[in-house]
Every structure is written in structure tokens, then in C-alpha cells.
Design a protein around this motif. Structure first.
Motif, PDB file in Angstrom:
ATOM      1  N   TYR A  17      42.708  18.656  33.778  1.00  0.00           N
ATOM      2  CA  TYR A  17      43.718  18.848  32.729  1.00  0.00           C
ATOM      3  C   TYR A  17      43.502  20.168  31.997  1.00  0.00           C
ATOM      4  CZ  TYR A  17      46.396  18.048  28.481  1.00  0.00           C
ATOM      5  OH  TYR A  17      47.256  18.181  27.430  1.00  0.00           O
ATOM      6  N   VAL A  18      42.269  20.481  31.662  1.00  0.00           N
ATOM      7  CA  VAL A  18      41.966  21.732  30.959  1.00  0.00           C
ATOM      8  C   VAL A  18      42.262  22.931  31.855  1.00  0.00           C
ATOM      9  CG1 VAL A  18      40.092  23.112  29.969  1.00  0.00           C
ATOM     10  CG2 VAL A  18      40.302  20.700  29.387  1.00  0.00           C
ATOM     11  N   ILE A  19      41.920  22.844  33.124  1.00  0.00           N
ATOM     12  CA  ILE A  19      42.199  23.931  34.057  1.00  0.00           C
ATOM     13  C   ILE A  19      43.699  24.133  34.209  1.00  0.00           C
ATOM     14  CG2 ILE A  19      42.040  24.594  36.494  1.00  0.00           C
ATOM     15  CD1 ILE A  19      39.220  23.330  36.462  1.00  0.00           C
ATOM     16  N   ARG A  20      44.456  23.046  34.264  1.00  0.00           N
ATOM     17  CA  ARG A  20      45.914  23.149  34.368  1.00  0.00           C
ATOM     18  C   ARG A  20      46.505  23.817  33.130  1.00  0.00           C
ATOM     19  NH1 ARG A  20      50.720  19.919  33.493  1.00  0.00           N
ATOM     20  NH2 ARG A  20      49.496  18.508  32.242  1.00  0.00           N
ATOM     21  N   LEU A  21      45.981  23.497  31.946  1.00  0.00           N
ATOM     22  CA  LEU A  21      46.449  24.144  30.721  1.00  0.00           C
ATOM     23  C   LEU A  21      46.155  25.637  30.727  1.00  0.00           C
ATOM     24  CD1 LEU A  21      45.488  21.615  27.891  1.00  0.00           C
ATOM     25  CD2 LEU A  21      47.767  22.169  28.752  1.00  0.00           C
ATOM     26  N   LEU A  22      44.967  26.015  31.188  1.00  0.00           N
ATOM     27  CA  LEU A  22      44.616  27.425  31.245  1.00  0.00           C
ATOM     28  C   LEU A  22      45.496  28.186  32.232  1.00  0.00           C
ATOM     29  CD1 LEU A  22      40.724  27.233  31.080  1.00  0.00           C
ATOM     30  CD2 LEU A  22      42.269  28.139  29.348  1.00  0.00           C
ATOM     31  N   ILE A  23      45.752  27.606  33.374  1.00  0.00           N
ATOM     32  CA  ILE A  23      46.595  28.256  34.372  1.00  0.00           C
ATOM     33  C   ILE A  23      48.018  28.402  33.838  1.00  0.00           C
ATOM     34  CG2 ILE A  23      47.673  27.951  36.642  1.00  0.00           C
ATOM     35  CD1 ILE A  23      45.001  26.735  37.566  1.00  0.00           C
ATOM     36  N   ALA A  24      48.540  27.372  33.193  1.00  0.00           N
ATOM     37  CA  ALA A  24      49.896  27.447  32.637  1.00  0.00           C
ATOM     38  C   ALA A  24      49.984  28.485  31.519  1.00  0.00           C
ATOM     39  CB  ALA A  24      50.310  26.077  32.116  1.00  0.00           C
ATOM     40  N   ASN A  25      48.893  28.699  30.795  1.00  0.00           N
ATOM     41  CA  ASN A  25      48.885  29.663  29.705  1.00  0.00           C
ATOM     42  C   ASN A  25      48.994  31.096  30.224  1.00  0.00           C
ATOM     43  OD1 ASN A  25      48.729  30.513  27.050  1.00  0.00           O
ATOM     44  ND2 ASN A  25      46.513  30.691  27.113  1.00  0.00           N
ATOM     45  N   PHE A  26      48.407  31.380  31.360  1.00  0.00           N
ATOM     46  CA  PHE A  26      48.408  32.728  31.898  1.00  0.00           C
ATOM     47  C   PHE A  26      49.536  32.988  32.892  1.00  0.00           C
ATOM     48  CE2 PHE A  26      43.945  32.288  30.551  1.00  0.00           C
ATOM     49  CZ  PHE A  26      43.910  33.367  29.683  1.00  0.00           C
ATOM     50  N   ARG A  27      50.242  31.971  33.292  1.00  0.00           N
ATOM     51  CA  ARG A  27      51.353  32.135  34.224  1.00  0.00           C
ATOM     52  C   ARG A  27      52.567  32.645  33.441  1.00  0.00           C
ATOM     53  NH1 ARG A  27      51.965  27.018  37.324  1.00  0.00           N
ATOM     54  NH2 ARG A  27      50.204  27.902  38.427  1.00  0.00           N
ATOM     55  N   PRO A  28      53.322  33.608  33.985  1.00  0.00           N
ATOM     56  CA  PRO A  28      54.496  34.121  33.266  1.00  0.00           C
ATOM     57  C   PRO A  28      55.550  33.026  33.095  1.00  0.00           C
ATOM     58  CG  PRO A  28      54.395  35.049  35.471  1.00  0.00           C
ATOM     59  CD  PRO A  28      53.135  34.267  35.261  1.00  0.00           C
ATOM     60  N   LYS A  29      56.231  33.085  31.980  1.00  0.00           N
ATOM     61  CA  LYS A  29      57.259  32.097  31.678  1.00  0.00           C
ATOM     62  C   LYS A  29      58.506  32.380  32.509  1.00  0.00           C
ATOM     63  CE  LYS A  29      54.959  30.534  27.986  1.00  0.00           C
ATOM     64  NZ  LYS A  29      53.641  30.922  28.322  1.00  0.00           N
TER      65      LYS A  29
END
Length: 62
Positions: A17-29
Motif C-alpha cells: 500500500y505504501v509503495i503504491r502511494l509513492l508510485i502514484a505520487n510521482f506518476r504524472p496526473k
């Protein structure tokens, strides 16, 4: 033994879950060219309208 497996599963889920949040944070919107991810509303600013509004607000009141 069973308790250790359950703890490992809970830990693995939390880490995923934490890794998914980090990846979503750095992925362009999606839907926006700017960093804010507002969907391109920055390009729809009408500077002429803003200028007219400021001129009418700053005009002396009689």
C-alpha cells in the motif's frame, strides 16, 4: 507459526500500500499538462477579460 504468517501477510499488504502511494505520487496526473494536474484550466485564462475587470474596478466612482 500461524501468527507469524498472519503478521507477515499484514506487513506485506501495508508495504504494498505504501509503495503504491509513492508510485502514484510521482506518476504524472492524467488530463493536464502542468504539474498541478488541473486538467488544462491554466490555458483557459482570458487575460483580456481580467484586464477589463481591473479597469472597471479601478475606475473612479461618481
Amino acid at each position: 507459526m500461524v501468527q507469524e504468517i498472519i503478521i507477515f501477510i499484514v506487513f506485506a499488504l501495508a508495504a504494498a500500500y505504501v509503495i503504491r502511494l509513492l508510485i502514484a505520487n510521482f506518476r504524472p496526473k492524467a488530463g493536464g499538462g502542468c504539474a498541478k494536474g488541473c486538467g488544462g484550466a491554466c490555458s483557459t485564462i482570458d487575460f483580456e477579460k481580467i484586464k477589463k475587470d481591473l479597469e472597471t474596478k479601478s475606475a473612479p466612482v461618481r
